[in-house]
Design an enzyme around this catalytic site. Structure first.
Site, PDB file in Angstrom:
ATOM      1  N   ALA A  72       0.833  -1.203   0.000  1.00  0.00           N
ATOM      2  CA  ALA A  72       0.000   0.000   0.000  1.00  0.00           C
ATOM      3  C   ALA A  72       0.867   1.252   0.000  1.00  0.00           C
ATOM      4  CB  ALA A  72      -0.925   0.000   1.209  1.00  0.00           C
ATOM      5  N   THR A  73       2.022   1.183   0.631  1.00  0.00           N
ATOM      6  CA  THR A  73       2.934   2.324   0.627  1.00  0.00           C
ATOM      7  C   THR A  73       3.359   2.663  -0.792  1.00  0.00           C
ATOM      8  OG1 THR A  73       3.764   1.823   2.849  1.00  0.00           O
ATOM      9  CG2 THR A  73       5.170   3.159   1.437  1.00  0.00           C
ATOM     10  N   ASN A 152      -5.353   3.963  11.215  1.00  0.00           N
ATOM     11  CA  ASN A 152      -4.692   2.727  11.615  1.00  0.00           C
ATOM     12  C   ASN A 152      -4.363   2.673  13.099  1.00  0.00           C
ATOM     13  OD1 ASN A 152      -2.685   4.803  10.804  1.00  0.00           O
ATOM     14  ND2 ASN A 152      -1.193   3.282  11.466  1.00  0.00           N
ATOM     15  N   GLN A 180      -7.107   0.102   6.182  1.00  0.00           N
ATOM     16  CA  GLN A 180      -7.752  -0.451   7.372  1.00  0.00           C
ATOM     17  C   GLN A 180      -9.260  -0.618   7.201  1.00  0.00           C
ATOM     18  OE1 GLN A 180      -6.116  -1.552   9.989  1.00  0.00           O
ATOM     19  NE2 GLN A 180      -4.090  -0.753   9.485  1.00  0.00           N
ATOM     20  N   SER A 197      -4.068  -2.973   0.804  1.00  0.00           N
ATOM     21  CA  SER A 197      -3.011  -3.923   1.109  1.00  0.00           C
ATOM     22  C   SER A 197      -3.611  -5.280   1.424  1.00  0.00           C
ATOM     23  CB  SER A 197      -2.188  -3.420   2.309  1.00  0.00           C
ATOM     24  OG  SER A 197      -1.185  -4.345   2.661  1.00  0.00           O
ATOM     25  N   HIS A 199      -2.223  -7.871   3.192  1.00  0.00           N
ATOM     26  CA  HIS A 199      -1.930  -8.514   4.481  1.00  0.00           C
ATOM     27  C   HIS A 199      -2.758  -7.946   5.630  1.00  0.00           C
ATOM     28  CE1 HIS A 199       0.812  -5.670   6.728  1.00  0.00           C
ATOM     29  NE2 HIS A 199       0.921  -5.151   5.523  1.00  0.00           N
ATOM     30  N   THR A 235       7.715  -8.036 -12.913  1.00  0.00           N
ATOM     31  CA  THR A 235       6.962  -9.280 -13.032  1.00  0.00           C
ATOM     32  C   THR A 235       6.039  -9.470 -11.837  1.00  0.00           C
ATOM     33  OG1 THR A 235       8.782 -10.308 -14.264  1.00  0.00           O
ATOM     34  CG2 THR A 235       7.146 -11.780 -13.291  1.00  0.00           C
ATOM     35  N   CYS A 317       4.510   0.411  11.769  1.00  0.00           N
ATOM     36  CA  CYS A 317       5.410   0.988  10.782  1.00  0.00           C
ATOM     37  C   CYS A 317       6.360   2.005  11.400  1.00  0.00           C
ATOM     38  CB  CYS A 317       4.601   1.641   9.661  1.00  0.00           C
ATOM     39  SG  CYS A 317       3.448   0.499   8.875  1.00  0.00           S
TER      40      CYS A 317
END
Length: 371
Positions: A72-73, A152, A180, A197, A199, A235, A317
């Site tokens: 996401a960053t 978050n 989130q 994101s 995860h 890729t 983070c």
């Protein structure tokens, strides 16, 4: 038997769903084709990527496209690139809420080197921006407004739809970090870009995406082979894409049951931590995030003493920075209050027993400090 701690840090990351693991395994073990190759194994891998793209898009507004990224960053950095073209038209102002994730704040501030004026717009003591004050800040010089859907650290939900409307009144674009909220909270149809994101929704790490509204042109972030429409070369991993897609599909299928489960966990936690104060709005928040404080508690010592629970004192983070939470500071909390705050994040695989036991450990450790 397991000695693993009770995991209550689902804002930092979530466990990989078993169904996601099962979908990924064949692409890791057997189907190794490059999805950008023209032969049969490559076409088979490419088809899996496109199925995943559709699954991820299923939880996003219509009228846009999904570009896969490494996180996401990266997606946020990609989205910010739109302002370069707008600067030529006299739009040299970027507005971000002061409670944004570092991925947004730091990216925005980096554009000062390109001659942009960056405003970190304040939020109220409840963590929510004043639309009246924000409307006074947005003008015809504004290129981009960035606001997070669900914070978050404190779980507060911003009025993103209204923020986008304000931005569009001056033809500015709206970038939303929905990491989130994706799969949990409805994403307003009028945002222009949304970063997500895998995860955070029980999918794999190292893959995210940027949803971009049709008609918005982005400069390439990564040059090379021209993958992802020439905007993000490199890729793609069919395994990661397939895992992301399956995680999104599970969120869609389990939306109601997941929401009810998370609410039950949150209700239990509020009763167990009745002596703590909730940081941020009591009403406009995602229930799976509980950021609370108990004045006088030494959170550093608390986290050391409570080895049986995995929880957080803020954003994962920024956990190694040593800096106090900029989000809690933006609420107007004093340094001592910030240092006595913890974040508990509830997820699909937590139980009521987890919450009860974790609260017992944490409360007993706090009381041992004489608090």
């Amino acid at each position: 038997m397991t000695n693993d701690p009770i995991y209550l840090d689902n804002q930092a990351t979530t466990p990989l769903a078993p169904e996601v693991f099962d979908v990924m395994v064949p692409w890791l073990r057997d189907n190794f084709g490059n999805p950008h190759s023209a032969h049969l194994p490559g076409r088979k891998a490419a088809a899996a990527v496109e199925v995943a793209r559709d699954q991820v898009a299923g939880l996003l507004p219509k009228g846009g496209e999904v570009l896969f990224t490494g996180s996401a960053t990266e997606a946020i950095n990609l989205g910010f690139g739109v302002v370069h073209a707008l600067k030529a038209a006299g739009r040299d102002k970027i507005i971000v809420l002061d409670s944004e994730h570092a991925a947004v704040r730091d990216t925005a501030l980096s554009y000062e080197a390109y001659g942009f004026m960056v405003e970190r717009h304040p939020i109220g003591p409840d963590g929510i921006v004043s639309l009246e004050h924000l409307s006074e800040a947005i003008d015809d010089r504004t290129a981009l407004v960035a606001a997070m859907l669900v914070n978050n650290e404190i779980g507060v939900i911003q009025p993103v739809e209204a923020i986008a409307e304000l931005a569009h009144q001056y033809d500015a674009l709206m970038l939303c970090d929905v990491v989130q909220g994706y799969g949990r909270v409805a994403i307003p149809d009028n945002v222009d870009m949304a970063a997500i994101s895998a995860h955070k929704i029980y999918g794999p790490k190292a893959i995210g995406a940027l949803w971009v509204r049709e008609g918005i042109g982005l400069p390439p972030l990564i040059h090379g082979g021209g993958q992802e429409q020439g905007i993000r070369s490199g890729t793609l991993s069919p395994a990661l894409c397939a895992g992301f897609g399956k995680a999104a599909a599970l969120c869609a299928d389990r939306h109601n049951s997941d929401a009810a489960h998370i609410q039950a966990l949150a209700d239990k936690a509020r009763s167990c931590f009745a002596d703590w104060t909730i940081n941020g709005s009591m009403d406009h928040r995602y229930p799976g995030n509980l950021n609370i404080r108990r004045d006088g508690v030494d959170v550093g010592r608390l986290m050391s003493d409570v080895r049986g629970v995995a929880f957080s004192a803020g954003s994962a983070c920024a956990s190694g920075s040593g800096r106090p939470s900029h989000v809690l500071a933006a609420l107007g909390l004093e340094t001592g209050q910030i240092k006595s705050s913890i974040r508990l994040g509830f997820g699909r695989y937590n139980s009521l027993e987890d919450v009860e036991m974790a609260s017992q450990y944490i409360n007993e450790a706090a009381e041992a400090q004489g608090i």
